[in-house]
Design a protein around this motif. Structure first.
Motif, PDB file in Angstrom:
ATOM      1  N   UNK A 144     132.699  99.906  82.808  1.00 31.68           N
ATOM      2  CA  UNK A 144     133.273 100.854  83.777  1.00 31.68           C
ATOM      3  C   UNK A 144     133.825 100.031  84.932  1.00 31.68           C
ATOM      4  N   UNK A 145     134.875 100.503  85.579  1.00 29.96           N
ATOM      5  CA  UNK A 145     135.447  99.739  86.697  1.00 29.96           C
ATOM      6  C   UNK A 145     134.400  99.502  87.764  1.00 29.96           C
ATOM      7  N   UNK A 146     134.295  98.305  88.328  1.00 26.88           N
ATOM      8  CA  UNK A 146     135.108  97.105  88.011  1.00 26.88           C
ATOM      9  C   UNK A 146     134.428  96.172  87.000  1.00 26.88           C
ATOM     10  N   UNK A 147     133.443  96.683  86.246  1.00 23.22           N
ATOM     11  CA  UNK A 147     132.719  95.846  85.286  1.00 23.22           C
ATOM     12  C   UNK A 147     133.564  95.744  84.019  1.00 23.22           C
ATOM     13  N   UNK A 148     134.429  94.761  83.990  1.00 27.20           N
ATOM     14  CA  UNK A 148     135.375  94.605  82.882  1.00 27.20           C
ATOM     15  C   UNK A 148     135.240  93.189  82.327  1.00 27.20           C
ATOM     16  N   UNK A 149     134.568  93.087  81.185  1.00 25.86           N
ATOM     17  CA  UNK A 149     134.364  91.778  80.548  1.00 25.86           C
ATOM     18  C   UNK A 149     135.354  91.554  79.404  1.00 25.86           C
ATOM     19  N   UNK A 150     136.482  92.204  79.448  1.00 23.22           N
ATOM     20  CA  UNK A 150     137.476  92.021  78.392  1.00 23.22           C
ATOM     21  C   UNK A 150     138.361  90.822  78.688  1.00 23.22           C
ATOM     22  N   UNK A 151     139.075  90.369  77.676  1.00 22.80           N
ATOM     23  CA  UNK A 151     140.031  89.276  77.817  1.00 22.80           C
ATOM     24  C   UNK A 151     141.211  89.536  76.904  1.00 22.80           C
TER      25      UNK A 151
END
Length: 611
Positions: A144-151
């Motif tokens: 969930x924003x701002x927890x974004x562990x994507x690349x």
């Protein structure tokens, strides 16, 4: 050809929809070319031998691509956006080995001899590096924003994501070995030697992605980095989510310099007895290890008598002691992202790498003793009976790690040659060994005691909140082996026949104890009860019968016919239950598991040609 190969391996057990442990086959297609050249000269004073050895390995398959039939799900229960059904592994790279060696020797006064050898070697490979990952789209985990562990996979599935395009790997070795010996009288001789050896790893690599400004790499080529938040495998000093992630960013160029001094002498007492003494001092300086200096002192005594009730007796005893400088339990910080500018230490500090009381067995303080007795007795005019007894014992100064090893054994052998054409041999052997180790489990938390916020996570000491005494456990492995055999060979002239039988049996027991159930990884009642019951004993037994016939056709041509029949019985708790089923939960094991009983037959023919 092909051989078995493991694919991605992560979180097979708690998450049934992520593909689990995958196995495939890898291609095998390589060639090795060895070159050996030597030049020798025998002069009146000096003798020398110059040698070159080269080995050149070429792999026609530099990487392995495989496709997973499953779709990966992350730990928050959503399927991945990234296309990570394709995996990739780098295979053994093309590499070259060169070694130049020069040996010199000359005779000295007092029946002496001086020898010196010098060598230089190098091992190199400069293969093109592969992209860090093969995924497409977006990888990682979004919570969930701002927890974004994507690349973005496009920033990692290209070689432009590498700090350099080739390996540029190199290890150089150097050797100087000098020895002098004198035998001024028939009854006394002595020798001294000095050996210096260095292994210098010149490989340096920094895992830096110039496209993103990040360090590290996508863990497990997408599988681990796409499953668990914060374990993507990258460090980013500009991103609050990644600036405290401690990951490997540099290779560890292990190497060492070893200097060994030896001094020994031997005395002849009369015609049938002799005594030998050898002292050795080994000074080792490892690089990037827990110790910078390790010293090993060793003394050995040998006594030989050729007339003890008609037998020849050889006795030896050896004692060694190893110590060194201060032990640093965590010497690897310089290879991790914590050493880079911009790294922000977590509020609760960095988790301890391991317990500070751990001692790796090759660097731990150790005392060692060895004893051996060999008795050879001539039995009549054509037979010999010999027996060997030996024992080794090591004690390590370690609260955590290997603590002791012990081995004792004996062999008895009978050799008989009633005629020049017939030989008979029989032997029996027995050996027992013990290995004692100890370790400690870290305190439970969200991530095995190392998650951020765990109380005392920075304390590496045994007995602290992260590694409490209550979590310590001990293991004692015991194994006994028995073997025996018989062989008979007879030459009929143009035909030679041989028969051989061998028996091997092994019994292994894994015993352990623990301070409290806190030492157990699984503490549900059923697991605690199983731990209290212990492991079943391992038993192995095999019988092998070999038959052979050698036919001499002429001086240059021969034929051998041979056959083997073998039976075996195994009982191994690692494979308990696999004889009945190979499918457990969502896991399918594609091998046959442990075979409780087996038999195998082999026949063959061999043609021998002398050119």
């Amino acid at each position: 050809g092909t051989r078995l190969w493991g694919g991605s391996m992560f979180f097979n057990y708690p998450f049934p929809n992520n593909g689990g442990v995958l196995e495939t086959v890898r291609p095998t297609d390589f060639r090795t070319t060895d070159i050996n050249l030597s030049l020798r000269n025998v002069g009146k004073v000096w003798r020398f031998l110059a040698t070159y050895n080269g080995s050149f390995f070429r792999n026609h398959k530099d990487h392995l691509n495989y496709e997973s039939p499953f779709r990966l799900w992350n730990v928050v229960g959503t399927p991945q956006v990234a296309d990570i059904k394709n995996g990739q592994f780098s295979l053994e790279p093309d590499n070259d080995y060169h070694n130049l060696r020069l040996d010199l020797s000359r005779e000295l006064k007092w029946n002496g001899q001086f020898t010196v050898a010098g060598a230089w070697g190098t091992m190199r490979q400069d293969d093109a590096l592969l992209a860090p990952t093969t995924c497409t789209g977006v990888g990682g985990v979004f919570i969930a924003p701002p927890v974004d562990y994507t690349f973005q996979c496009a920033n990692w599935n290209t070689t432009d994501a590498l700090s350099r395009k080739n390996a540029n790997a190199r290890i150089d070795t150097g050797l100087v070995d000098a020895r002098v010996s004198f035998h001024p009288t028939a009854a006394f001789g002595w020798h001294a030697g000095l050996r210096w050896y260095r292994e210098d790893n010149k490989t340096r690599y920094l895992a830096y992605n110039p496209l993103t400004g990040q360090y590290g790499y996508i863990a497990e080529n997408g599988s681990m980095g796409s499953v668990v938040p914060s374990e993507t495998g990258i460090f980013d000093p500009t991103n609050p989510l990644y600036r405290s992630i401690n990951v490997t960013v540099r290779n560890n160029p292990f190497g060492y310099t070893d200097t060994l001094f030896e001094l020994g002498g031997d005395w002849q007492f009369g015609r049938k007895s002799s005594l030998g003494v050898v002292y050795t001092f080994d000074h080792n300086r490892p690089k990037y290890r827990e110790r910078k200096r390790v010293d090993d002192q060793r003394i050995k005594f040998d006594w030989v008598s050729r007339d003890v009730i008609g037998a020849t007796v050889r006795l030896s005893w050896e004692y060694a002691k190893r110590d060194g400088d201060r032990y640093n339990y965590d010497p690897f910080a310089q290879f991790l992202s914590e050493s880079l500018p911009g790294f922000v230490e977590p509020v609760d500090g960095l988790p301890a790498y391991t317990v500070a009381d751990m001692r790796k067995y090759d660097l731990s303080d150790r005392t060692e003793s060895k004893a051996r007795a060999i008795i050879t007795y001539p039995w009549g005019e054509s037979a010999t009976l010999s027996a060997t007894f030996y024992g080794n014992r090591d004690r390590y100064d370690a609260l955590i790690g290997r603590q002791s090893t012990r081995t004792t054994g004996a062999t008895v052998q009978w050799d008989w040659q009633p005629t020049p054409a017939t030989t008979v041999n029989a032997y029996l052997g027995a050996e027992t060994s013990r290995l004692g180790i100890s370790n400690v489990g870290d305190a439970d938390s969200r991530d095995n005691g190392k998650a951020l916020g765990t109380p005392g996570q920075t304390n590496p000491n045994l007995g602290g909140p992260l590694y409490p005494f209550a979590n310590q456990w001990w293991e004692l492995d015991r194994e006994s082996n028995r073997n025996g055999g018989f062989s008979l060979s007879h030459d009929f002239g143009r035909v030679r026949a041989d028969v051989r039988y061998d028996y091997n049996g092994s019994f292994g027991h894994v015993g352990y104890s623990y301070a409290t159930i806190g030492a157990l990884a699984n503490r549900v009642p059923a697991a605690v009860a199983a731990a209290a019951a212990g492991f079943p004993d391992n038993k192995y037994r095999s019988n092998t019968l070999d038959l052979g016939l050698n036919f001499t056709i002429n001086r240059n041509v021969g034929v051998r016919l041979f056959g083997r029949y073998q039976t075996g019985a195994f009982s191994d708790w690692h494979y308990a239950g696999f004889d009945n089923k190979l499918s457990y939960d969502h896991r399918l094991y594609i091998d046959k598991g442990g075979q409780l009983h087996y038999s195998v037959s082999l026949v063959g023919a061999m043609l021998n040609l002398k050119l």
